[in-house]
Motif scaffolding. Structure first.
Motif, short mmCIF file in Angstrom:
data_model
loop_
_atom_site.label_atom_id
_atom_site.label_comp_id
_atom_site.label_asym_id
_atom_site.label_seq_id
_atom_site.Cartn_x
_atom_site.Cartn_y
_atom_site.Cartn_z
N TYR A 190 0.84 -1.20 0.00
CA TYR A 190 0.00 0.00 0.00
C TYR A 190 0.88 1.25 0.00
CZ TYR A 190 -3.54 -3.32 1.69
OH TYR A 190 -4.38 -4.40 1.82
N TYR A 191 0.55 2.17 -0.87
CA TYR A 191 1.29 3.44 -0.93
C TYR A 191 0.69 4.38 0.11
CZ TYR A 191 4.00 7.17 -3.20
OH TYR A 191 4.91 8.17 -3.48
N GLU A 192 1.47 4.72 1.13
CA GLU A 192 0.93 5.39 2.30
C GLU A 192 1.02 6.91 2.24
OE1 GLU A 192 2.61 3.73 5.81
OE2 GLU A 192 2.12 1.66 5.27
N TYR A 193 2.01 7.46 1.56
CA TYR A 193 2.15 8.92 1.45
C TYR A 193 3.08 9.23 0.29
CZ TYR A 193 5.95 7.32 4.48
OH TYR A 193 6.99 6.60 5.02
N LEU A 194 3.12 10.50 -0.11
CA LEU A 194 4.01 10.89 -1.19
C LEU A 194 5.46 10.78 -0.73
CD1 LEU A 194 2.13 14.09 -2.48
CD2 LEU A 194 1.93 11.73 -3.31
N VAL A 195 6.25 9.99 -1.45
CA VAL A 195 7.62 9.73 -1.03
C VAL A 195 8.57 9.81 -2.22
CG1 VAL A 195 7.29 7.24 -1.28
CG2 VAL A 195 9.13 8.08 0.18
N ASP A 196 9.77 10.32 -1.98
CA ASP A 196 10.79 10.48 -3.02
C ASP A 196 11.24 9.13 -3.56
OD1 ASP A 196 12.81 11.41 -4.65
OD2 ASP A 196 14.27 11.53 -3.01
N SER A 197 11.18 8.99 -4.88
CA SER A 197 11.64 7.77 -5.52
C SER A 197 12.40 8.07 -6.79
CB SER A 197 10.44 6.85 -5.82
OG SER A 197 10.89 5.60 -6.33
N TYR A 198 13.09 9.21 -6.83
CA TYR A 198 13.80 9.62 -8.04
C TYR A 198 15.14 8.90 -8.15
CZ TYR A 198 16.47 12.41 -11.34
OH TYR A 198 17.25 12.81 -12.40
N ILE A 199 15.41 8.38 -9.35
CA ILE A 199 16.68 7.73 -9.67
C ILE A 199 17.28 8.46 -10.88
CG2 ILE A 199 17.77 5.61 -10.50
CD1 ILE A 199 15.70 4.01 -8.98
N GLU A 200 18.53 8.81 -10.78
CA GLU A 200 19.21 9.53 -11.87
C GLU A 200 19.03 8.79 -13.19
OE1 GLU A 200 20.68 12.38 -11.87
OE2 GLU A 200 20.75 12.82 -9.71
N ASN A 201 18.77 9.58 -14.24
CA ASN A 201 18.55 9.00 -15.56
C ASN A 201 19.44 9.73 -16.56
OD1 ASN A 201 17.07 8.79 -18.33
ND2 ASN A 201 16.06 7.25 -17.05
N LYS A 202 20.07 8.97 -17.46
CA LYS A 202 21.03 9.55 -18.40
C LYS A 202 20.36 10.33 -19.54
CE LYS A 202 21.29 5.28 -21.13
NZ LYS A 202 22.19 4.22 -21.66
N ASN A 203 19.04 10.15 -19.71
CA ASN A 203 18.35 10.80 -20.82
C ASN A 203 17.82 12.20 -20.47
OD1 ASN A 203 18.71 8.50 -22.50
ND2 ASN A 203 16.91 7.53 -21.55
N TYR A 204 17.73 12.53 -19.21
CA TYR A 204 17.21 13.84 -18.79
C TYR A 204 17.69 14.13 -17.37
CZ TYR A 204 13.82 10.74 -16.50
OH TYR A 204 13.25 9.74 -15.75
N THR A 205 17.61 15.38 -17.00
CA THR A 205 17.96 15.80 -15.65
C THR A 205 16.77 16.57 -15.07
OG1 THR A 205 18.95 17.85 -16.43
CG2 THR A 205 20.41 15.94 -16.15
N VAL A 206 16.74 16.64 -13.75
CA VAL A 206 15.66 17.38 -13.08
C VAL A 206 16.27 18.45 -12.18
CG1 VAL A 206 14.08 15.41 -13.15
CG2 VAL A 206 15.51 15.78 -11.13
N GLU A 207 15.55 19.51 -12.01
CA GLU A 207 15.98 20.63 -11.17
C GLU A 207 14.83 20.98 -10.23
OE1 GLU A 207 17.76 25.14 -11.77
OE2 GLU A 207 16.18 24.40 -13.10
N ARG A 208 15.10 21.03 -8.95
CA ARG A 208 14.07 21.42 -7.99
C ARG A 208 14.05 22.94 -7.87
NH1 ARG A 208 10.78 19.59 -3.82
NH2 ARG A 208 10.78 20.79 -1.89
#
Length: 500
Positions: free
Chosen positions: A242-260
Motif C-alpha cells: 500500500y502506498y501510504e504517502y508521497l515519497v521520493d523515488s527519483y533515480i538519476e537518468n542519463k536521458n534527462y535531468t531534473v531541477e528542484r
C-alpha cells in the motif's frame, strides 16, 4: 382611736387632745408624725438602697409585673428582623448561581444556532462582537439544511443551480460526491505575472538546488495536511504493497535531468496579505523539448494561489482583510526511461484556519516531453467506480463520500482532470479523487499493483513495474478482507477529510 392614749412627751395616760399632766397637744404631734412618714415614702420611691454593696435598685412596684410582655414583644421583633436578614443574604448568595445557570443554557442554544447560521449563510453572528449581548435571545426557526434541496447561491439566490459553481462557495452543500478543484484548468499564467506579481513585495522563481529549501531543510513540511517524505526509499524497500504517502523515488537518468525549483510570493493584493512558498521540478534534455511539461509542472505549484486571489477579488466580501498562507510541496514519486511522475501536496491557510488542501499528480512521457492525460490512462467507465469503492473499503476502511454516493456520480469525479489523482509509484499506480461531499471535502486513493485490466493502452510503455508487490497475496496472508472493521490498520493512507 382608743379612749385613752399615752402622752408622747411625759408618758402619762390621758385622753386625746391636751395632756392633763403636762399640757402637750397630742393631735398636732400625730399629724406631724404622719406627715414625716408620708414625705419619707415619697423620697424612697425615687431612690431605694439596700445592703452594704450600695447597689441601685428599682423599688418593687406593680409595673414590674408587666415586664415579661414587653420582653416577649422585643424578642419577637428581634427574631423577625434576624429571619429577614437571613433571607436577604440567602437570595444574594444564590442569585449568581441561578443567573449563571440560565446564562449557560442560553449560550449553548445560541452557539448551536450561530454555528448553523454560519454554515448555511456564511454570516458572522458571534456575540463577542456585541457590546451589549442579549443573555436571553429569541431563538429563531430551525435552519438545518434540507439534504434534498438544490444548492443555493447566497449572493444570487435566483441563480440556476445547474450552472452554480460550488468552487466559488466554500459553504456549498453537496448532496452527492462532487469534484474538488485541484488542477490548473482555471489558471492563467499571463494574468498572474502581469496583474498579480507586480503587487508583491517579494517574488522569485528560482532553483533551490544546493541552497536552503524550507521543505527539505526547514519546518514548512509540518504545515502540510498531506504528508510528503523526501527520504528516498528503494523500489523494493516498501514494507507493504500500500502506498501510504508521497515519497521520493527519483533515480538519476542519463536521458534527462531534473531541477528542484521554488516560487516565493510575499505581499499585499487588494487587502489580502499573502505569503506563499511553492516547489516544483523542471526537466531538461539535449534531445527532448520539455517546455510544455515544465509549464504544467510550474502551473500546478501556484494554481491554488491564483485561484484564491481570483475568488477573493471577485467576491462581495473582497473589502475584508485576510492573511493568506500557501504551502505547496512536490516530490518525484517515480521515474524511469519512459515516464516521470511528480506528486503535489497543497495546504492553504486563511488567517489561522485551513482554507483548502489536496494532492495532485503531473505525469510526463519523458521520451517526447508530452504530458500524459490522466483521464485517458485508465478506463474509469464501466465498473471501475464499484471496483474502487470495494478496494478502498479494504485498504482504507469506510469513506462516507464514496460509500454513500452512486457509482455513476463517483465515475464523473474520476473523469474530471482537476479532481483526479493519478501517480506512478514503485508499487504501481496510485489512483483516487479530490472530492466534495455534503459540508466536507477531502481525498481518497487506492494502490493498484496490477492495473492491466483497466489500462487504456493510449500510451505505449512497459507496465510491469509494481508487480513485484502482490497486494492480493498480502491481504490473504494477513487476513485482510472486505469485512475489515472500520479504522482497522490494514495499511495504506485512507486519505484526508475536512469538515467545513
Amino acid at each position: 382611736m382608743s379612749e385613752f392614749v399615752f402622752c408622747p412627751r411625759c408618758g402619762a395616760v390621758t385622753k386625746p387632745g391636751v395632756c392633763t399632766n403636762c399640757g402637750y397637744t397630742i393631735n398636732k404631734e400625730e399629724e406631724h408624725s404622719e406627715n414625716i412618714i408620708d414625705r419619707n415614702y415619697e423620697n424612697n420611691k425615687e431612690i431605694y438602697y439596700t445592703g452594704p454593696e450600695n447597689v441601685k435598685r428599682e423599688p418593687n412596684t406593680n409595673k414590674s409585673s408587666k415586664g415579661w410582655i414587653v420582653g416577649l414583644i422585643i424578642g419577637g421583633v428581634a427574631l423577625f428582623v434576624t429571619l429577614v436578614l437571613i433571607a436577604v443574604l440567602a437570595v444574594f448568595a444564590f442569585l449568581p448561581i441561578v443567573i449563571k445557570g440560565i446564562y449557560n443554557t442560553s449560550q449553548v442554544t445560541t452557539t448551536t444556532t450561530t454555528t448553523t447560521n454560519n454554515t448555511n449563510n456564511n454570516t458572522n453572528n458571534n456575540n463577542n462582537n456585541n457590546p451589549n449581548p442579549d443573555l436571553f435571545p429569541n431563538i429563531g426557526p430551525d435552519n438545518t439544511p434540507d439534504p434534498d434541496a438544490d444548492p443555493v447561491d447566497p449572493v444570487d439566490p435566483d441563480s440556476d443551480p445547474d450552472i452554480y459553481d460550488p468552487d466559488e462557495d466554500e459553504y456549498y452543500y453537496a448532496k452527492t460526491i462532487e469534484s474538488l478543484y485541484a488542477g490548473t484548468s482555471k489558471f492563467d499564467y499571463d494574468d498572474f505575472i502581469n496583474n498579480i506579481v507586480p503587487s508583491a513585495n517579494e517574488y522569485w522563481d528560482e532553483s533551490v538546488e544546493g541552497s536552503f529549501d524550507f521543505f527539505i531543510n526547514g519546518s514548512y513540511s509540518a504545515y502540510l495536511k498531506s504528508e510528503v517524505n523526501h527520504n528516498f526509499i528503494e523500489r523494493d524497500g516498501f514494507a507493504t504493497p500500500y502506498y501510504e504517502y508521497l515519497v521520493d523515488s527519483y533515480i538519476e537518468n542519463k536521458n534527462y535531468t531534473v531541477e528542484r525549483r521554488a516560487i516565493r510570493y510575499e505581499g499585499e493584493y487588494n487587502g489580502l496579505f499573502i505569503n506563499a512558498y511553492c516547489t516544483y521540478y523542471a526537466l531538461s534534455s539535449d534531445k527532448v523539448d520539455f517546455t510544455e511539461a515544465n509549464e504544467a509542472l510550474r502551473n500546478q505549484a501556484i494554481s491554488e494561489l491564483y485561484e484564491y486571489i481570483s475568488k477573493k477579488s471577485n467576491s462581495s466580501s473582497s473589502s475584508e482583510t485576510f492573511n493568506y498562507t500557501l504551502y505547496t510541496d512536490s516530490v518525484i514519486t517515480f521515474n524511469n526511461d519512459e515516464v516521470i511522475s511528480v506528486g503535489y501536496s497543497t495546504t492553504s491557510y486563511e488567517n489561522n484556519d485551513i482554507n483548502n488542501f489536496y494532492i495532485h499528480g503531473i505525469n510526463v512521457d519523458v521520451r517526447d516531453g508530452s504530458l500524459i492525460d490522466n483521464t485517458e490512462f485508465l478506463n474509469f467507465m464501466g465498473d471501475f467506480s464499484e471496483f474502487f469503492v470495494e478496494r478502498s473499503n479494504i485498504q482504507n476502511s469506510h469513506v462516507d463520500a464514496i460509500n454513500n454516493s452512486k457509482y455513476s456520480d463517483t465515475a464523473k469525479v474520476f473523469q474530471n482532470d482537476d479532481s483526479l489523482i493519478l501517480l506512478f509509484t514503485p508499487l504501481g499506480i496510485e489512483v483516487g479523487i479530490n472530492y466534495r461531499y455534503q459540508y466536507s471535502y477531502g481525498w481518497v486513493t487506492i494502490t493498484m499493483n496490477d492495473f492491466d485490466e483497466y489500462f487504456m493502452n493510449m500510451y505505449n510503455f512497459d507496465t510491469d513495474w509494481g508487480k513485484g508487490y502482490d497486494i492480493y497475496q498480502y491481504e490473504k496472508d494477513n487476513g485482510i478482507g472486505s469485512f475489515a472493521l472500520p479504522y482497522d490498520d490494514g495499511g495504506g493512507d485512507p486519505g484526508v477529510v475536512y469538515d467545513l
